[in-house]
Write an enzyme that holds these catalytic residues in place. Sequence first.
Site, PDB file in Angstrom:
ATOM      1  N   ASP A 451       0.797  -1.044   0.012  1.00 12.06           N
ATOM      2  CA  ASP A 451       0.127  -0.237   0.143  1.00 12.06           C
ATOM      3  C   ASP A 451       1.261   1.827   0.276  1.00 12.06           C
ATOM      4  OD1 ASP A 451      -2.234   1.548  -0.332  1.00 12.06           O
ATOM      5  OD2 ASP A 451      -3.055   0.347   1.437  1.00 12.06           O
ATOM      6  N   GLU A 651     -10.510   6.527   3.760  1.00 12.57           N
ATOM      7  CA  GLU A 651     -10.058   5.928   5.080  1.00 12.57           C
ATOM      8  C   GLU A 651      -9.462   7.526   5.419  1.00 12.57           C
ATOM      9  OE1 GLU A 651      -5.690   4.795   3.105  1.00 12.57           O
ATOM     10  OE2 GLU A 651      -6.768   5.295   1.189  1.00 12.57           O
TER      11      GLU A 651
END
Length: 883
Positions: A451, A651
């Site tokens: 990520d 997020e």
Amino acid sequence: MRPHRYAVLVGASALAASLLPAPPAAAADGQTVTVTAGRLVRSAAEGTRVPVDLVVSTSDGRPLAAASTVRYATGSGTATPDLDYAAASGTLTFPAGSPSGAARSFAVTVHRDRAAETAETVPVALSSDSAGTTVGAGPTVVIDAHGLPYLDPRLPVKRRVDDLLGRMTLPEKIGQMTQAERAAVSDDPTAVARWQLGSVLSGGGSTPVSNTPAAWVEMVNGFQAQALGTRLQIPLIYGIDAVHGHGNVYGATVFPHNVGLGATRDPALVERVGHATATEVRATGIPWNFAPCLCVSRDERWGRSYESFGEDPALVVSMETVIEGLQGRRPGQLDDADRVLATAKHYAGDGDADYDEATAAANEGKPWWEQKYPIDQGVTVTDREHFTRIDLAPYLPAVRAHRVGSVMPSFSSVDWTEDGLGNPTKMHAHRELITDVLKGRMGFDGFLISDWEGIHQIPDPAEPTNGGLTGYKVRVGVNAGTDMFMEPYSAEQFEQLLLAEVTAGRVSPARIDDAVRRILRKKFELGLFEHPYASAAHVDQVGSAGNRAIGREAVAKSQVLLKNSGRALPLRPDASVYVAGRNADDLGNQAGGWTITWQGLSGDAIPGTSILDGIREVAPDARVTYSADASAPTGGAEVGVVVVGETPYAEGYGDVGGPECGWCSVPQQEEKSLSLQPGDRGVIDKVCAEIPTCVVLVVSGRPQVLTDQLGGIDALVASWLPGSEGAGVADVLFGRRPFTGRLPVTWPRTEAQVPINVGDADYRPLYPFGWGLRTDPVRSRLAAVAGDRPQVRAALAAADWTADGSLGNAPVVLPLLGRQLGAGHRDSALVDAILGVARDAAQAAVVRGTAPADWARLLADADHAQLSGDPVRAFTLLARVTG
């Protein structure tokens, strides 16, 4: 000093620039002229003449005031003059009056020597003595590699990979393991070649200046040209987060977020959504999608919960047909023009992290930039049995049944309870779960992409306060099993650190070869070696009518009817309708996060159809009054439709109790909550008090607690985040399509109940997992599957239909259907119809108040049983609710 690389191939342009004279003074009229290469890198096959374009531009955008002459000359690269190409030099003149943007060209002749070899370069130097004229870096002609086994598409992929891997240097291999952000290389695309990058990505909101499909193709091809200027000409793989359609691209079809798709309970539809998304992504030149998210969302306070298909791993597994939509059903489809490489994320446990109450409390009163995430990127505190059953469960079928090509580790950590608490391991550092479980026991043969700066979060014992890269973090991340590293703005540093770790013996050459082999395999399967450049021929697929029709269908099927007193829905097409609420006419709020920007945008963010637009389209005979804040008079309206809910987030900034997004649009800066905002509550109270029939739609990424207002609401709908096709909401409001959606997550009675999930021992929500009232007649659903099945035909004959079309004598009819279900449960259409009848009867008992006290648990467990492949148990549980 960087280690030596074969970057001399395209680095020749820097040599050419160093030979240029100082820029001449401006022309007398003040106009300055710049001449640049149309393309910095031009590829050429042996035995061809390759045109090299030069483009003139003026400082004022007007035609040239005076003629401008440029000299060009081939220089010294890795190709040999006369042997590999004909040395060339000369001048090009742009006459006075030439428009800014005009191009002229010369040609370089490439000889044919028939020897198999890697790519060679011919740098071209530019210069000019014309007053007011400056020249850019000279272009480089690259003579294509040829005659080598890895370039032969007739050979098996394994042999091609082996041949290419055997030709690569260590720096070239490390380059393949490195991914940079578009913004880090857009000002200097030659960095793609210097760093020998294996990949470039666009993060949320990272777009070309002109955010059009054609501009995306041009941009991706520009980066690809740099990659093809290297010795081995290994193509880039470009990646993007197209998590609910190609949301970064203006004009793309924006589908419902995954929570809405989970509500459809329609795997075939979700596969079509995946295919439509792949079509639009590949049309813009991008072969790799960082989707789908296979997290199992167990706490709606998490700001990414809408990226999950639901709270039950069995539901998530059923929606994994989206992978086949993206990649294709058959091996070998990846190189089709309408398919992309899919990414299962975030491995594993990100939806099951514990909510940190202390962090949320500490955030109160602090400015947003000092607040921390209370659950996102947190710790999953669990035992191995629970983790396997809940968090790992979606990945085995993704790998084995759906052949997902890449996997992304989670930002979160795991803290095993078996060895005591307080010693969590970051997933990016978790060798057991990545190498032993995913690559080993599950047999995953694709590659792992980290990520965004994922390994930066690995704690370095020697530098505990260092939030950047260290050799330790790189070593641990690579040895844990991640293959490619998303290092948006630190790609070069990552490469240097990894090279040092391998040189020192702390990362083995075998681990490097394993990573690169996995990456190359997918590049070959995608057909990138044969077709590295994207075509602009399919850009009309982006936002096409066909894809928008799929989106509209998905929206309609995602709508969950929670309450419908007095058959308030569907509405008459000629009703007098008062529409209110801030989310009725706001496409940005309707689309949610990961739309145009990372956190999304309130307001007119994308082209599409708002819910209000949809109402006017679907019911042109309705008398519609719209007032966002309900300040307009309500007199005369028969029905109030109030559309409330959340503003966009993604997020971290979507965590309840977390930081507000200080740089986002003003509406997005509100405090995140599982309850409606005061303004939304006020609009509901006003409209529901003044209009006879009141319908409330909740546009949100998660349930919103409104238990205390439920009594004044006649019909309540969970609309989720429908995306660009708001007419799909109107389709079910006015009965063009029936309500068929079911809750993918539990709808809590109070915020204090959260987390609450199917299977909990104490389970008393407002609406259980799987709840969803339908507006299509039970009789028609049974008749559609009756055929020659005697028990179904007997049930139809015995049925006593009430005035609203529901089943009035369920205790008589259901036993007949149960016997048929036991005999024919392999027919999925039959199973769905029979369980649908049983579910309708059970929910009707709940609405009447005749259901047993534990009805919510029974209904949720029945839905879980059906998803898990046990229809007989599901039927038995539903029959218990019915009595």
